[in-house]
Design an enzyme around this catalytic site. Sequence first.
Site, mmCIF file in Angstrom:
data_model
loop_
_atom_site.group_PDB
_atom_site.id
_atom_site.type_symbol
_atom_site.label_atom_id
_atom_site.label_comp_id
_atom_site.label_asym_id
_atom_site.label_seq_id
_atom_site.Cartn_x
_atom_site.Cartn_y
_atom_site.Cartn_z
ATOM 1 N N SER A 74 0.825 -1.206 0.000
ATOM 2 C CA SER A 74 0.000 0.000 0.000
ATOM 3 C C SER A 74 0.863 1.262 0.000
ATOM 4 C CB SER A 74 -0.892 0.002 1.246
ATOM 5 O OG SER A 74 -1.531 1.252 1.409
ATOM 6 N N TYR A 115 -1.844 5.768 -4.591
ATOM 7 C CA TYR A 115 -2.853 6.824 -4.480
ATOM 8 C C TYR A 115 -2.234 8.044 -5.132
ATOM 9 C CZ TYR A 115 -5.749 4.342 -1.056
ATOM 10 O OH TYR A 115 -6.572 3.454 -0.429
ATOM 11 N N THR A 139 -5.157 2.855 -7.586
ATOM 12 C CA THR A 139 -6.491 2.849 -6.974
ATOM 13 C C THR A 139 -7.291 4.028 -7.498
ATOM 14 O OG1 THR A 139 -5.768 1.672 -5.008
ATOM 15 C CG2 THR A 139 -7.756 2.987 -4.791
ATOM 16 N N LYS A 190 -7.273 -0.455 -10.346
ATOM 17 C CA LYS A 190 -7.939 -1.124 -9.236
ATOM 18 C C LYS A 190 -9.164 -0.336 -8.780
ATOM 19 C CE LYS A 190 -7.005 -2.785 -4.525
ATOM 20 N NZ LYS A 190 -7.857 -1.917 -3.702
ATOM 21 N N HIS A 221 -13.071 -1.796 -2.948
ATOM 22 C CA HIS A 221 -12.254 -1.250 -1.862
ATOM 23 C C HIS A 221 -12.631 -1.906 -0.527
ATOM 24 C CE1 HIS A 221 -9.366 2.218 -1.435
ATOM 25 N NE2 HIS A 221 -9.525 1.891 -0.162
#
Length: 371
Positions: A106, A129, A155, A230, A254
């Site tokens: 992440s 992100y 994402t 994603k 998510h």
Amino acid sequence: MEITNVSEYENVAKQKLPKMVFDYYASGAEDQWTLQENRNAFSRILFRPRILIDVSKIDMTTTVLGFKISMPIMIAPTAMQKMAHPEGEYATARAASAAGTIMTLSSWATSSVEEVASTGPGIRFFQLYVYKDRNVVAQLVRRAEKAGFKAIALTVDTPRLGRREADIKNRFVLPPFLTLKNFEGLDLGKMDQANDSGLASYVAGQIDRTLSWKDVKWLQTITSLPILVKGVLTAEDTRLAVQSGAAGIIVSNHGARQLDYVPATISALEEVVKAAQGRVPVFLDGGVRRGTDVFKALALGASGIFIGRPVVYSLAAEGEVGVRKVLQMLREEFEMTMTLSGCRSLKEITREHITADWDTPRTHPRALPRL
């Protein structure tokens, strides 16, 4: 207590973790309908097993973006793993590597890309992100590339953080002894105590809400790594992702943490697979707790699946050993499902091996009347 399946780790984690931390990992958005549905939808898909097939040898290996892995079960990005266990992402990286599969790190990890790379060899993807400051994004992508990460999982379903009421009640904030390691030393504001969720406030301040399809193209200009999109749930967005040059698609809601009342990922999967028309691989993320779930996803056209919560729960319970066990249990259950369905390799798993509640009833050939 002897743990015999993946779901049992959740209770152990609940007993071990501070309430704020457990609730952060466990909760979904608003009414948490999608959270339940991510699991429940699997139960509406049944098997059509084939018998009397020589299943003495089962091959679960596959390739993802050209990388050979031992099974189609991979690790999804989950934030702040050191809240679950002091070794956090290090433990997860080692467990994934030992299992011969892919770990996705992440952006909001409590270990940096360099630290995770230092745990040894392994195939790793980096979840991204997109921050308002594009220099930060470019820097992060370059660091991931340099640290040997093999793909970017972008994402795309988080222009704002979904309304997670447990986090609001708990005034969720990253514990003081931890930091978002990938952003250390960058002047990006802190995740401070807020009137609601500290994380939600942080996201509102940092994450770029202008993110659009042209940014998928922009990412391709700053990295040679393949980009997985994603957060796709519809055929329309699947076609746009393919047009934008995505290397693959991750069907994800998510973890039911963004918009409530979207379908379970397993329910959205087939629509996405059909729209992709085999041009890019499609993966499923969300709700997988059994080897039977893995088989169902592959029968509906997924090239593989990602697990999230089982990783943080098992990490909280038993550290690296727990994550290894989760991967091993899913592997063994999946192998059992393949064996009992009469499938010796992943390519033998077909849509004919399952029946879903949305299928039209099958017509059986009637015996012809005698003349």
